[in-house]
Design a protein around this motif. Structure first.
Motif, PDB file in Angstrom:
ATOM      1  N   LEU A 114     -21.371   1.691  78.227  1.00 28.01           N
ATOM      2  CA  LEU A 114     -21.909   1.297  76.935  1.00 28.01           C
ATOM      3  C   LEU A 114     -23.213   0.550  77.177  1.00 28.01           C
ATOM      4  CD1 LEU A 114     -21.341   1.236  73.860  1.00 28.01           C
ATOM      5  CD2 LEU A 114     -20.418  -1.072  74.226  1.00 28.01           C
ATOM      6  N   ILE A 115     -24.271   0.997  76.513  1.00 26.32           N
ATOM      7  CA  ILE A 115     -25.555   0.307  76.587  1.00 26.32           C
ATOM      8  C   ILE A 115     -25.574  -0.694  75.437  1.00 26.32           C
ATOM      9  CG2 ILE A 115     -28.066   0.557  76.626  1.00 26.32           C
ATOM     10  CD1 ILE A 115     -26.467   2.189  78.829  1.00 26.32           C
ATOM     11  N   ARG A 116     -25.556  -1.967  75.772  1.00 27.46           N
ATOM     12  CA  ARG A 116     -25.608  -3.028  74.761  1.00 27.46           C
ATOM     13  C   ARG A 116     -27.075  -3.286  74.437  1.00 27.46           C
ATOM     14  NH1 ARG A 116     -20.614  -4.279  73.272  1.00 27.46           N
ATOM     15  NH2 ARG A 116     -19.062  -4.386  74.911  1.00 27.46           N
ATOM     16  N   ALA A 153     -23.148   4.838  73.582  1.00 31.33           N
ATOM     17  CA  ALA A 153     -21.999   5.195  74.413  1.00 31.33           C
ATOM     18  C   ALA A 153     -22.335   6.437  75.234  1.00 31.33           C
ATOM     19  CB  ALA A 153     -20.780   5.463  73.537  1.00 31.33           C
ATOM     20  N   THR A 154     -21.975   6.412  76.509  1.00 31.27           N
ATOM     21  CA  THR A 154     -22.144   7.576  77.369  1.00 31.27           C
ATOM     22  C   THR A 154     -20.871   7.784  78.176  1.00 31.27           C
ATOM     23  OG1 THR A 154     -23.008   6.447  79.335  1.00 31.27           O
ATOM     24  CG2 THR A 154     -24.606   7.044  77.639  1.00 31.27           C
ATOM     25  N   GLU A 169     -24.126   4.310  68.381  1.00 34.24           N
ATOM     26  CA  GLU A 169     -23.056   3.663  67.622  1.00 34.24           C
ATOM     27  C   GLU A 169     -23.651   2.908  66.426  1.00 34.24           C
ATOM     28  OE1 GLU A 169     -19.834   4.059  68.392  1.00 34.24           O
ATOM     29  OE2 GLU A 169     -20.283   5.254  70.164  1.00 34.24           O
ATOM     30  N   GLU A 170     -22.812   2.505  65.507  1.00 30.79           N
ATOM     31  CA  GLU A 170     -23.240   1.824  64.277  1.00 30.79           C
ATOM     32  C   GLU A 170     -24.040   0.544  64.560  1.00 30.79           C
ATOM     33  OE1 GLU A 170     -23.810   1.631  60.293  1.00 30.79           O
ATOM     34  OE2 GLU A 170     -22.784   3.253  61.321  1.00 30.79           O
ATOM     35  N   VAL A 199     -33.682   2.775  72.456  1.00 31.15           N
ATOM     36  CA  VAL A 199     -32.761   1.647  72.539  1.00 31.15           C
ATOM     37  C   VAL A 199     -32.844   1.096  73.959  1.00 31.15           C
ATOM     38  CG1 VAL A 199     -30.360   0.889  72.383  1.00 31.15           C
ATOM     39  CG2 VAL A 199     -31.227   2.648  70.810  1.00 31.15           C
ATOM     40  N   ARG A 200     -33.322  -0.122  74.080  1.00 26.24           N
ATOM     41  CA  ARG A 200     -33.398  -0.810  75.371  1.00 26.24           C
ATOM     42  C   ARG A 200     -32.221  -1.766  75.443  1.00 26.24           C
ATOM     43  NH1 ARG A 200     -38.871  -3.684  76.112  1.00 26.24           N
ATOM     44  NH2 ARG A 200     -39.464  -1.495  76.079  1.00 26.24           N
ATOM     45  N   GLY A 201     -31.545  -1.781  76.600  1.00 24.43           N
ATOM     46  CA  GLY A 201     -30.394  -2.660  76.703  1.00 24.43           C
ATOM     47  C   GLY A 201     -29.835  -2.746  78.102  1.00 24.43           C
TER      48      GLY A 201
END
Length: 179
Positions: free
Chosen positions: A149-151, A51-52, A45-46, A102-104
């Motif tokens: 959603l991975i934040r 998103a999965t 995402e921007e 992306v780690r989250g």
């Protein structure tokens, strides 16, 4: 040779994920505390969140319930024009691949969000001629699929700068580079 800016690297990384990388590798932590990695579709995402949408039967859902910490990685061929003239430790006579990591923290999403992400992705795939996956009705999405959603807490970019230049930053309103 001048170094590439963080902004330029971020733009290159986004284009790479959206246009070239395809599948991502997603890592969760199993019940014994070990990492488990699998390949799956994931959408950057921007704001650098990921998103999965996946089927409800996967063990990774229980793994995220136990520990929401996760990492999503896209890798691919070296960027055009890449060089590796001064390897830091070993000379493999290869160019370094591109990597976006992306780690989250995983957050389970509401059914409406899941439907929206699913519908946008499947519509784009079908418009591109990719129609072998089943087309699910809204009821099927609600009963068969889960949106997560991975934040992001930290993003690493490799292969988007000069030589071995890499980038580490924390997304968000106070985003800044890091070590």
């Amino acid at each position: 040779m001048p170094e590439i800016s963080l902004t330029a690297a971020q733009e290159g990384a986004r284009r790479f994920v959206l246009d070239e990388a395809g599948f991502a590798q997603l890592t969760t932590i199993d019940a014994r505390g070990y990492p488990v990695t699998r390949t799956m579709a994931a959408f950057l995402e921007e704001d650098w969140s990921v998103a999965t949408v996946q089927r409800r039967l996967h063990r990774r859902l229980d793994q995220w319930r136990r520990s929401p910490r996760t990492e999503v990685v896209w890798t691919g061929t070296p960027r055009p024009g890449a060089t590796n003239e001064r390897p830091h430790v070993f000379d493999l006579d290869l160019l370094p691949p591109r990597l976006v990591a992306v780690r989250g923290d995983a957050q389970f999403m509401e059914p409406e969000w899941t439907e929206g992400i699913y519908r946008a992705a499947v519509t784009a795939q079908r418009a591109a001629g990719h129609d072998r996956a089943p087309l699910r009705s809204p009821d099927e999405v609600a009963t068969q699929l889960v949106g997560v959603l991975i934040r992001p807490v930290l993003v690493r970019l490799e292969g988007f700068g000069e030589e071995a230049q890499s980038f580490l930053f924390r997304p968000g309103p106070h985003a800044q580079g890091g070590q």
